[in-house]
Design a protein around this motif. Sequence first.
Motif, PDB file in Angstrom:
ATOM      1  N   ARG A   4       0.851  -1.200   0.000  1.00  0.00           N
ATOM      2  CA  ARG A   4       0.000   0.000   0.000  1.00  0.00           C
ATOM      3  C   ARG A   4       0.883   1.245   0.000  1.00  0.00           C
ATOM      4  O   ARG A   4       1.091   1.864  -1.031  1.00  0.00           O
ATOM      5  CB  ARG A   4      -0.954  -0.043   1.210  1.00  0.00           C
ATOM      6  CG  ARG A   4      -2.139   0.890   1.100  1.00  0.00           C
ATOM      7  CD  ARG A   4      -1.851   2.323   1.545  1.00  0.00           C
ATOM      8  NE  ARG A   4      -1.423   2.411   2.942  1.00  0.00           N
ATOM      9  CZ  ARG A   4      -0.959   3.531   3.489  1.00  0.00           C
ATOM     10  NH1 ARG A   4      -0.872   4.642   2.784  1.00  0.00           N
ATOM     11  NH2 ARG A   4      -0.544   3.540   4.751  1.00  0.00           N
ATOM     12  N   ASP A   5       1.469   1.606   1.132  1.00  0.00           N
ATOM     13  CA  ASP A   5       2.313   2.807   1.183  1.00  0.00           C
ATOM     14  C   ASP A   5       3.558   2.619   0.306  1.00  0.00           C
ATOM     15  O   ASP A   5       4.013   3.544  -0.370  1.00  0.00           O
ATOM     16  CB  ASP A   5       2.733   3.108   2.622  1.00  0.00           C
ATOM     17  CG  ASP A   5       3.015   4.581   2.868  1.00  0.00           C
ATOM     18  OD1 ASP A   5       3.564   5.246   1.977  1.00  0.00           O
ATOM     19  OD2 ASP A   5       2.694   5.083   3.960  1.00  0.00           O
ATOM     20  N   HIS A  22       7.509   8.024   8.847  1.00  0.00           N
ATOM     21  CA  HIS A  22       8.143   8.332   7.550  1.00  0.00           C
ATOM     22  C   HIS A  22       9.565   8.834   7.773  1.00  0.00           C
ATOM     23  O   HIS A  22       9.924   9.324   8.840  1.00  0.00           O
ATOM     24  CB  HIS A  22       7.287   9.327   6.759  1.00  0.00           C
ATOM     25  CG  HIS A  22       6.214   8.619   5.986  1.00  0.00           C
ATOM     26  ND1 HIS A  22       6.425   8.150   4.713  1.00  0.00           N
ATOM     27  CD2 HIS A  22       4.954   8.266   6.327  1.00  0.00           C
ATOM     28  CE1 HIS A  22       5.319   7.538   4.299  1.00  0.00           C
ATOM     29  NE2 HIS A  22       4.408   7.586   5.254  1.00  0.00           N
ATOM     30  N   HIS A  70       3.349   4.501  12.644  1.00  0.00           N
ATOM     31  CA  HIS A  70       3.644   4.515  11.209  1.00  0.00           C
ATOM     32  C   HIS A  70       4.537   5.721  10.958  1.00  0.00           C
ATOM     33  O   HIS A  70       4.080   6.854  11.026  1.00  0.00           O
ATOM     34  CB  HIS A  70       2.318   4.610  10.442  1.00  0.00           C
ATOM     35  CG  HIS A  70       2.455   4.752   8.955  1.00  0.00           C
ATOM     36  ND1 HIS A  70       2.487   3.670   8.103  1.00  0.00           N
ATOM     37  CD2 HIS A  70       2.559   5.846   8.162  1.00  0.00           C
ATOM     38  CE1 HIS A  70       2.596   4.096   6.849  1.00  0.00           C
ATOM     39  NE2 HIS A  70       2.648   5.411   6.849  1.00  0.00           N
ATOM     40  N   ASN A  88       9.195   4.896   4.323  1.00  0.00           N
ATOM     41  CA  ASN A  88       8.724   4.533   5.664  1.00  0.00           C
ATOM     42  C   ASN A  88       9.866   3.928   6.481  1.00  0.00           C
ATOM     43  O   ASN A  88      10.976   3.774   5.992  1.00  0.00           O
ATOM     44  CB  ASN A  88       7.617   3.470   5.528  1.00  0.00           C
ATOM     45  CG  ASN A  88       6.335   4.037   4.960  1.00  0.00           C
ATOM     46  OD1 ASN A  88       5.462   4.489   5.689  1.00  0.00           O
ATOM     47  ND2 ASN A  88       6.229   4.058   3.650  1.00  0.00           N
TER      48      ASN A  88
END
Length: 377
Positions: free
Chosen positions: A16-17, A199, A197, A233
């Motif tokens: 996804r990301d 970054h 989550h 990420n």
Amino acid sequence: MTPYPIPVIFNDTTLRDGEQAPGVAFTLAEKLQIALALDNAGVDEIEAGIPAMGEAEIESIGAVRATVRKAEVIAWCRMTEADVAAARRAGVTRVNLSLPVSDRQIEAKFGTDRADALARLRRVVGLARDAGLAVAVGCEDASRADTDFMLRVLETAEAAGAHRLRFADTLGVLDPFATFGIFQTLWANTDIELEFHGHDDLGLATANTLAAIRGGATHASVCVLGLGERAGNAALEEVAAALSPILGMRSNVDLTRLPALAALVAGAARRPIDAAKPIVGSAVFAHESGIHVSGLLRDPQCYEALDPARVGRRREIVLGKHSGTAAVGNALERLGFSPSRDEVQTVLARVRARAQTAKRVVSDAELASFYHAVMPQ
Ligand SMILES: [Zn+2]
């Protein structure tokens, strides 16, 4: 002591990301291969895609579900009724419903305020729970949200039936000290699962993830190779490998599977792995400098924080411009020669000269030819 149960649960969002990284697009076959490799590596959860993107994505999420055996498959949705309906068509039982929580994003995206965001959360989480879905509430731009409001969001998510709150450092602006403090606060105010989550815009995603876990996060949201939006990420391989040496904790991830997993994702993403990429880069268990190699040959822990075998790698001693006599003598003996000290010195000079002109490491074949050239006839 850590105030939460081990193991740390890994939620991988490469599909996804990771796929949101600029220019990255996986085929269905690649998605299934990656999902299977994640599953085989013991990754607990796979965020498989965004059902609202349309039929092809809905089908690929369904195919991921049909392919994996152990991992939980989760669909990523915005906090809207339509996205929940799309997730139901993908056949998932678990969703991450994402809601912007900073004032800046609430105003820019909804044109409303905090009260509207909370009302939306109550309404859509309630709808998803009524539909039988397990819900994690994803808080977008949480790192720039007001802390008191974050606690309201947490309380509201819990009351609405969510089993988890994901705190997203969407812009990668946190540091480990702030992250630790925030998670201590969240942890002290809830019984539901907490996920981080992070970054990597400032290169702190792994550090922040470990700080979140130390502060009370039960779940880590990561991507293979740290693939993701902009700078990406937190990297699955870095967080998984660091858990034990840094926090004394464990996960269900089989670290020896990480190199193959990284190679698979790098190939599908068309993103070559940097030689110095921690855990999986080609150079990260290679040693050249004379000072390091002479110590390493006596005791590997002199210059290795991590045993390469733990992560499915092997130690390499390479010959180059910074090599010393210990490395050259050792390499010659490995090739079956019994060089004298003077011969080693002469060969070393040739090794250094070759590395300097060729700008690379010196091969065994070259080393053997140097030795034959200096050997007495
Ligand atoms: Zn993200």
